[in-house]
Design an enzyme around this catalytic site. Structure first.
Site, PDB file in Angstrom:
ATOM      1  N   CYS A   1      10.616  13.772   7.204  1.00  0.00           N
ATOM      2  CA  CYS A   1      11.058  14.381   5.955  1.00  0.00           C
ATOM      3  C   CYS A   1      10.435  15.776   5.804  1.00  0.00           C
ATOM      4  CB  CYS A   1      10.669  13.497   4.768  1.00  0.00           C
ATOM      5  SG  CYS A   1       8.944  13.619   4.277  1.00  0.00           S
TER       6      CYS A   1
ATOM      7  N   GLU B   1       4.503   2.535   0.356  1.00  0.00           N
ATOM      8  CA  GLU B   1       5.321   2.809  -0.823  1.00  0.00           C
ATOM      9  C   GLU B   1       4.637   2.366  -2.110  1.00  0.00           C
ATOM     10  OE1 GLU B   1       9.674   2.623   1.381  1.00  0.00           O
ATOM     11  OE2 GLU B   1       9.155   1.030  -0.031  1.00  0.00           O
TER      12      GLU B   1
ATOM     13  N   GLU C   1       3.799   9.702   9.006  1.00  0.00           N
ATOM     14  CA  GLU C   1       3.263  10.893   9.679  1.00  0.00           C
ATOM     15  C   GLU C   1       2.084  11.457   8.904  1.00  0.00           C
ATOM     16  OE1 GLU C   1       6.405  10.136   8.762  1.00  0.00           O
ATOM     17  OE2 GLU C   1       7.819  11.529   9.682  1.00  0.00           O
TER      18      GLU C   1
ATOM     19  N   CYS D   1       6.531  15.944   5.285  1.00  0.00           N
ATOM     20  CA  CYS D   1       5.756  15.740   6.511  1.00  0.00           C
ATOM     21  C   CYS D   1       5.845  16.959   7.421  1.00  0.00           C
ATOM     22  CB  CYS D   1       6.239  14.492   7.234  1.00  0.00           C
ATOM     23  SG  CYS D   1       5.777  12.971   6.378  1.00  0.00           S
TER      24      CYS D   1
END
Ligand SMILES: [Zn+2]
Length: 135
Positions: A93, A49, A60, A96
């Site tokens: 998400c 992050e 991923e 990905c």
């Protein structure tokens, strides 16, 4: 291609270990992932992050990008596993899913997992039907 259950077991463990390396001070949501290549190599990734939230990178994509940086090419992958601390198997998400659709075959199996042991096997194509592709 290696037998899936064994490959997935190894990948799940690799993803679990990668999760410990996550840098997630904002969400406190640690994720790990691992990919297996046709020639038997494994690459792992964790989420990273940033205070500028848009720069965050998922586990991923970290795993797939690490593999690409090591010389892998689209289509070199045979399985991917991802794991997080979720009640149900974690769901990748949209970003990905799009990256998987670009780099992996549609029928490639993807194992979604949770720390509690819940798992769900799906495929790249099932995760993102109608993915974006340049004509
Ligand atoms: Zn993602």
């Amino acid at each position: 291609m290696p037998a899936l259950p064994r490959a997935f077991g190894d990948l799940r463990m690799l993803a679990l270990n990668a999760r410990d390396k996550a840098y997630a001070p904002y969400s406190n949501f640690q994720v790990g992932a691992a990919v297996l290549t046709r020639d038997g190599r494994q690459f792992s990734g964790c989420n990273v992050e940033n205070a500028a939230y848009g720069l965050c990178n998922c586990a991923e994509r970290t795993a797939l990008f690490s593999a690409m940086a090591a010389g892998c090419r689209p289509g070199d992958f045979v399985a991917l596993a991802v794991i997080a601390d979720t009640p149900e198997p974690v769901s990748p998400c949209g970003a990905c899913r799009q990256v998987m659709a670009e780099l992996c075959d549609g029928e490639m199996p993807v194992l979604l997992g949770s720390l509690g042991g819940a798992t769900r096997q799906t495929s790249v194509a099932a995760l993102l039907p109608g993915s974006f592709k340049l004509p």
